[in-house]
Design a protein around this motif. Structure first.
Motif, PDB file in Angstrom:
ATOM      1  N   ARG A   1       0.848  -1.185   0.000  1.00  0.00           N
ATOM      2  CA  ARG A   1       0.000   0.000   0.000  1.00  0.00           C
ATOM      3  C   ARG A   1       0.886   1.239   0.000  1.00  0.00           C
TER       4      ARG A   1
ATOM      5  N   ALA B   1       2.244   5.224   1.000  1.00  0.00           N
ATOM      6  CA  ALA B   1       2.494   6.127   2.127  1.00  0.00           C
ATOM      7  C   ALA B   1       3.171   7.380   1.584  1.00  0.00           C
TER       8      ALA B   1
ATOM      9  N   SER C   1      -1.507  14.999   4.970  1.00  0.00           N
ATOM     10  CA  SER C   1      -2.480  14.303   4.131  1.00  0.00           C
ATOM     11  C   SER C   1      -2.123  14.472   2.659  1.00  0.00           C
TER      12      SER C   1
ATOM     13  N   THR D   1       4.588   1.600   1.441  1.00  0.00           N
ATOM     14  CA  THR D   1       4.895   1.560   2.874  1.00  0.00           C
ATOM     15  C   THR D   1       6.178   0.776   3.137  1.00  0.00           C
TER      16      THR D   1
ATOM     17  N   LYS E   1       9.469   2.045   5.167  1.00  0.00           N
ATOM     18  CA  LYS E   1      10.021   1.261   6.275  1.00  0.00           C
ATOM     19  C   LYS E   1      11.506   1.003   6.070  1.00  0.00           C
TER      20      LYS E   1
ATOM     21  N   THR F   1       7.279   9.259   7.827  1.00  0.00           N
ATOM     22  CA  THR F   1       6.220   8.560   7.098  1.00  0.00           C
ATOM     23  C   THR F   1       4.854   9.049   7.543  1.00  0.00           C
TER      24      THR F   1
ATOM     25  N   ASP G   1       0.906   8.203   7.051  1.00  0.00           N
ATOM     26  CA  ASP G   1      -0.017   7.178   6.564  1.00  0.00           C
ATOM     27  C   ASP G   1      -1.119   7.797   5.715  1.00  0.00           C
TER      28      ASP G   1
ATOM     29  N   ASP H   1      -7.257   4.395   4.632  1.00  0.00           N
ATOM     30  CA  ASP H   1      -7.720   3.295   3.802  1.00  0.00           C
ATOM     31  C   ASP H   1      -8.630   3.766   2.680  1.00  0.00           C
TER      32      ASP H   1
ATOM     33  N   ASN I   1      -6.390   5.085  -0.001  1.00  0.00           N
ATOM     34  CA  ASN I   1      -5.218   4.300  -0.362  1.00  0.00           C
ATOM     35  C   ASN I   1      -5.522   3.326  -1.498  1.00  0.00           C
TER      36      ASN I   1
END
Length: 275
Positions: free
Chosen positions: A133, A135, A148, A211, A215, A223, A225, A228, A231
Motif C-alpha cells: 500500500r 504512504a 495528508s 509503505t 520502512k 512517514t 499514513d 484506507d 489508499n
C-alpha cells in the motif's frame, strides 16, 4: 482496511504450486544439477562437485522488492544449494519491456497485475506473492507539516512521484484523485526507489512511495499514513518466463515465494500476505 484487503485478495487469487508440487520440482532440479558419477576404485576419494552443476536464475523484479529479495536470496539459496539467484531491479514497465525485447531471464515479479497480464504467453504459472500500500514520505521530522494527500497540492512543496506508466505512479494518481488533490510534481521518476532517494537526499519535500519503501528508509524519512479510503492496494504477481532455460528451477523459486518461509520474509519487510 481488512475488508478492502480481503476484497483485493479474492480478486487477485491465482494458482500457487502446492508444497508437493514444489518438492517434485526441487527433486528434479537437484537431480539435474548434481548429476551422477560412477563409483571409483576402492579407497579412492569421491570426485569433486563440478562448479558448472549450479544453476543461476535471473530474476527481473520491481524496484520496491530490492531489499526484501536480497534478504530472501540468502534463505532460498541456503535451502537450495544447487541454485543461485541473480536480480535485476527496475520499474515494472522497464522489466516488461526487457521481456518483450527478449532479454534472457527466468522469473519476472511486477508491482501490478496489469503489467504482468500485458505480456500474454511470454509468462506462465502466474502467482500472487504479496500486496502493498502507499504512504507519503517527507524529510525527517516532517518540517513542511504534511499530514495528508491534500497537503501535497501546496505550490510551496516540491513533490516527486513515480511516472504514470510505473505502477507506483499509477497508484499515486489514483490515490490523489480519490482525495481530490491536484498535485504538480517537480519530477516523475522511472521507479519508486528513485522517488524515495530524492526525498532522502533532501532534493524533494515529499513523495508517494510504498509503505515497504518508507520502512526500509528508517529514520532517513518521516512517514505519513494514507487513510484506507484513499489508499490503493498494490498486487505483486510472480511468473516463470516462457523463454527461460531453467523453467523447473524458476518454478521452484516462484513457489517458494508463496511458501511459508517466503511469506514470512515478505511480511517482516512490511508486505501484506499473498492470501
Amino acid at each position: 482496511m481488512a475488508s478492502m484487503t480481503t476484497s483485493v485478495l479474492r480478486k487477485h487469487r491465482t494458482r500457487v504450486i502446492s508444497g508437493a508440487g514444489a518438492a517434485t520440482l526441487l527433486a528434479t532440479v537437484t537431480a539435474c544439477s548434481s548429476g551422477t558419477s560412477s563409483p571409483g576404485s576402492p579407497g579412492s576419494p569421491a570426485p569433486a562437485k563440478s562448479a558448472t552443476s549450479q544453476k543461476t536464475l535471473t530474476v527481473l523484479a520491481a524496484a520496491s522488492l530490492t531489499d526484501v529479495f536480497n534478504q530472501a536470496a540468502q534463505s532460498f539459496e541456503a535451502e537450495h544449494p544447487g541454485v543461485k539467484l541473480k536480480f535485476s531491479f527496475a520499474g515494472s514497465q522497464t522489466l516488461a519491456a526487457q521481456v518483450k525485447a527478449g532479454s534472457p531471464a527466468d522469473v519476472l515479479v511486477t508491482a501490478d497485475s496489469a503489467t504482468m497480464n500485458g505480456l500474454g504467453d511470454a509468462v506462465a504459472d502466474k502467482t500472487v506473492i504479496a500486496h502493498n500500500r502507499l504512504a507519503i514520505v517527507t524529510a525527517p521530522g516532517d518540517p513542511e507539516h504534511v499530514q495528508s494527500l491534500t497537503d501535497l497540492a501546496s505550490p510551496k512543496l516540491k513533490v516527486v512521484l513515480a511516472a504514470p506508466q510505473v505502477p507506483a505512479g499509477k497508484y499515486a494518481e489514483q490515490a490523489l484523485a480519490t482525495a481530490h488533490a491536484s498535485v504538480k510534481p517537480v519530477s516523475q521518476e522511472p521507479d519508486v526507489r528513485s522517488v524515495l532517494s530524492l526525498v532522502e537526499r533532501g532534493e524533494a519535500d515529499a513523495g508517494i512511495v510504498y509503505t515497504t519503501d518508507a520502512k526500509s528508509a528508517g529514520s532517513k524519512v518521516a512517514t505519513i499514513d494514507i487513510p484506507d479510503a484513499q489508499n490503493v492496494i498494490a498486487t505483486y504477481p510472480a511468473a516463470v518466463l516462457a523463454d527461460s532455460a531453467n523453467k523447473d528451477a524458476a518454478g521452484v523459486f516462484v513457489a517458494w515465494l508463496a511458501s511459508a518461509e517466503g511469506q514470512r520474509i515478505l511480511r517482516a519487510a512490511g508486505f501484506s500476505p499473498a492470501s
